[in-house]
Design an enzyme around this catalytic site. Structure first.
Site, short mmCIF file in Angstrom:
data_model
loop_
_atom_site.label_atom_id
_atom_site.label_comp_id
_atom_site.label_asym_id
_atom_site.label_seq_id
_atom_site.Cartn_x
_atom_site.Cartn_y
_atom_site.Cartn_z
N ARG A 154 59.93 76.23 9.57
CA ARG A 154 60.80 75.24 10.24
C ARG A 154 60.77 73.87 9.55
O ARG A 154 60.82 72.82 10.20
CB ARG A 154 60.44 75.07 11.73
N SER A 204 63.92 77.52 21.36
CA SER A 204 62.46 77.35 21.50
C SER A 204 62.11 75.89 21.32
O SER A 204 62.49 75.28 20.33
CB SER A 204 61.72 78.14 20.43
N GLU A 246 59.38 71.79 18.10
CA GLU A 246 60.29 72.20 17.02
C GLU A 246 61.57 71.37 17.13
O GLU A 246 62.17 71.00 16.14
CB GLU A 246 60.62 73.70 17.17
C1 LIG Z 1 70.01 79.51 22.58
C2 LIG Z 1 69.41 79.02 21.29
C3 LIG Z 1 68.76 79.90 20.45
C4 LIG Z 1 68.20 79.45 19.26
N1 LIG Z 1 67.57 80.35 18.45
C5 LIG Z 1 67.02 79.93 17.30
C6 LIG Z 1 66.35 80.85 16.43
O1 LIG Z 1 66.27 82.04 16.70
N2 LIG Z 1 65.80 80.37 15.28
C7 LIG Z 1 65.87 79.05 14.94
O2 LIG Z 1 65.35 78.69 13.89
N3 LIG Z 1 66.50 78.16 15.73
C8 LIG Z 1 67.08 78.56 16.89
N4 LIG Z 1 67.72 77.66 17.70
C9 LIG Z 1 67.73 76.23 17.32
C10 LIG Z 1 68.94 75.80 16.47
O3 LIG Z 1 70.07 76.60 16.76
C11 LIG Z 1 68.65 75.85 14.99
O4 LIG Z 1 67.56 75.01 14.64
C12 LIG Z 1 69.86 75.43 14.15
O5 LIG Z 1 69.61 75.69 12.81
C13 LIG Z 1 70.20 73.94 14.30
O6 LIG Z 1 71.48 73.72 13.73
P1 LIG Z 1 72.44 72.58 14.29
O7 LIG Z 1 73.64 72.52 13.41
O8 LIG Z 1 72.69 72.75 15.73
O9 LIG Z 1 71.52 71.32 14.02
P2 LIG Z 1 71.40 70.03 14.94
O10 LIG Z 1 70.73 70.38 16.22
O11 LIG Z 1 72.70 69.33 15.02
O12 LIG Z 1 70.39 69.17 14.06
C14 LIG Z 1 69.06 69.60 13.88
C15 LIG Z 1 68.43 68.69 12.82
O13 LIG Z 1 69.07 68.93 11.58
C16 LIG Z 1 69.62 67.72 11.05
N5 LIG Z 1 70.88 68.07 10.39
C17 LIG Z 1 71.93 68.77 10.89
N6 LIG Z 1 72.89 68.90 9.95
C18 LIG Z 1 72.45 68.27 8.84
C19 LIG Z 1 72.99 68.06 7.53
N7 LIG Z 1 74.20 68.51 7.17
N8 LIG Z 1 72.25 67.37 6.65
C20 LIG Z 1 71.02 66.89 6.99
N9 LIG Z 1 70.46 67.06 8.20
C21 LIG Z 1 71.17 67.74 9.11
C22 LIG Z 1 69.80 66.81 12.27
O14 LIG Z 1 69.77 65.44 11.90
C23 LIG Z 1 68.63 67.20 13.13
O15 LIG Z 1 67.46 66.51 12.75
C24 LIG Z 1 68.29 78.08 18.90
C25 LIG Z 1 68.97 77.20 19.75
C26 LIG Z 1 69.52 77.65 20.93
C27 LIG Z 1 70.26 76.67 21.81
#
Ligand SMILES: Cc1cc2nc3c(=O)[nH]c(=O)nc-3n(C[C@H](O)[C@H](O)[C@H](O)COP(=O)(O)OP(=O)(O)OC[C@H]3O[C@@H](n4cnc5c(N)ncnc54)[C@H](O)[C@@H]3O)c2cc1C
Length: 314
Positions: free
Chosen positions: A171, A223, A293
């Site tokens: 992560r 999580s 996380e």
């Molecule tokens: C129901 C559910 C299930 C999930 N299951 C998993 C799983 O199985 N495994 C897992 O790893 N995660 C899981 N997640 C968490 C999440 O979906 C992941 O971490 C996902 O990769 C985050 O992507 P996001 O675009 O929503 O990022 P955001 O939540 O928008 O951002 C997360 C971080 O990334 C940074 N960020 C986003 N885009 C960029 C970019 N282009 N450049 C630089 N920084 C950036 C943001 O500033 C922030 O710090 C889950 C979430 C939910 C709600």
């Protein structure tokens, strides 16, 4: 102000003093001064350049599926990439822009008979968020298939990074360390062999497991804590007797204690209090410090838990 004038004159979609809760999967979060939706990398770079020049705080986000935003909101620009979302599959190589939804990219890859991204079909984030977090599930993670990324460094220089440049770990990626912005990334997959379980079938099985195990009918950010070595955060929280514990509108999920769910108009502080409680209780019972996380945006009144022996060392 020039930043706002630029947004208006260039026709870039933005909202002013608008609640972020409308855009987070937690359905929690106060107002941001600006929420901006660039449609191209060019617009993204222009916005970042201007924000930097005018000393406006900014954070680049994707689908806000791994963030807890403060009830006080964010005094700056939240720049979301979700409209910069094209991707293409060429043979076994996928090139995707930062805002492409990982689940869609993964599904298309599976449909094309490619293996390696089946784990990602149920992850509700963008490619940018997934690379930043080195997202993973079911023994797969972004690092395994990552080929290269185009990023902006803190001074907005454009760089191309290879896997070894990315310092991926559980992560974690270099983007976190150096506040880089991901513009696009490429993933290298493998063609499924005849004897393999078909990728789409495997992805559907993972998705089914998620529906069975995870509280997907409530808003959450997935999580909350990282997996401690040789253990599971959800199991430790459950063994600490906190499953179903509620503060305000937030609750440690009955279905999966590693999730905090928003059951009734929860505030970010409700979630922070549950995080503190889970960290403190698990630490006192089992001597294991749970590390969040999820990423925090804005300022919070409730601190994270710091064990006394660590406090004394400061
Ligand atoms: C129901 C559910 C299930 C999930 N299951 C998993 C799983 O199985 N495994 C897992 O790893 N995660 C899981 N997640 C968490 C999440 O979906 C992941 O971490 C996902 O990769 C985050 O992507 P996001 O675009 O929503 O990022 P955001 O939540 O928008 O951002 C997360 C971080 O990334 C940074 N960020 C986003 N885009 C960029 C970019 N282009 N450049 C630089 N920084 C950036 C943001 O500033 C922030 O710090 C889950 C979430 C939910 C709600």
């Amino acid at each position: 102000m020039e930043f706002e004038m630029y947004l208006k004159n260039s026709g870039i979609e933005f909202l002013k003093d608008h609640p972020l809760k409308e855009f987070t999967t937690f359905k929690i979060g106060g107002k941001a001064r600006y929420i901006v939706f660039p449609k191209s990398t060019k617009q993204l770079i222009e916005i970042l350049t201007l924000a930097k020049d005018e000393a406006i705080n900014y954070i680049v986000v994707g689908n806000c599926s791994n963030v807890l935003v403060s009830d006080k909101g964010y005094n700056g620009a939240i720049i979301t990439t979700v409209k910069i979302d094209s991707f293409k599959i060429d043979g076994n190589l996928i090139e995707a822009e930062c805002g492409a939804m990982l689940s869609q990219v993964a599904r298309k890859a599976c449909e094309a008979g490619l293996k390696g991204l089946e784990f990602a079909v149920g992850i509700p984030g963008t490619v940018g968020g997934a690379v930043y977090m080195n997202a993973g599930a079911y023994d797969g993670e972004i690092k395994d298939i990552f080929e290269w990324a185009e990023v902006l460094d803190e001074n907005l220089n454009r760089l191309k990074l290879s896997k070894s440049d990315m310092r991926f770990s559980y992560r974690h990626s270099r983007l976190k360390e150096e506040r880089m912005v991901l513009i696009r990334a490429a993933f290298c997959l493998k063609f499924a062999d005849k004897e393999d379980i078909p990728p789409l079938q495997k992805a559907n099985e993972f998705a089914k497991r998620r529906r069975e195990k995870q509280p997907l009918s409530y808003p959450s950010a997935g999580s909350v804590f990282k997996r401690p070595p040789n253990n599971f955060a959800g199991k430790l929280i459950e063994d600490a007797g906190l499953k179903g514990y509620r503060i305000g509108g937030a609750c440690i999920s009955e279905k999966h204690a590693g999730f905090i769910v928003n059951v009734e108009d929860a505030k970010a502080e409700d979630v922070r209090k549950l995080i503190y409680l889970a960290q403190k209780t698990v630490y006192e019972k089992f001597g294991i410090l749970l590390e969040p996380e999820i990423q925090f945006i804005g300022e919070f009144e409730t601190p994270l838990f710091v064990p006394e022996n660590v406090q004394n060392r400061r």
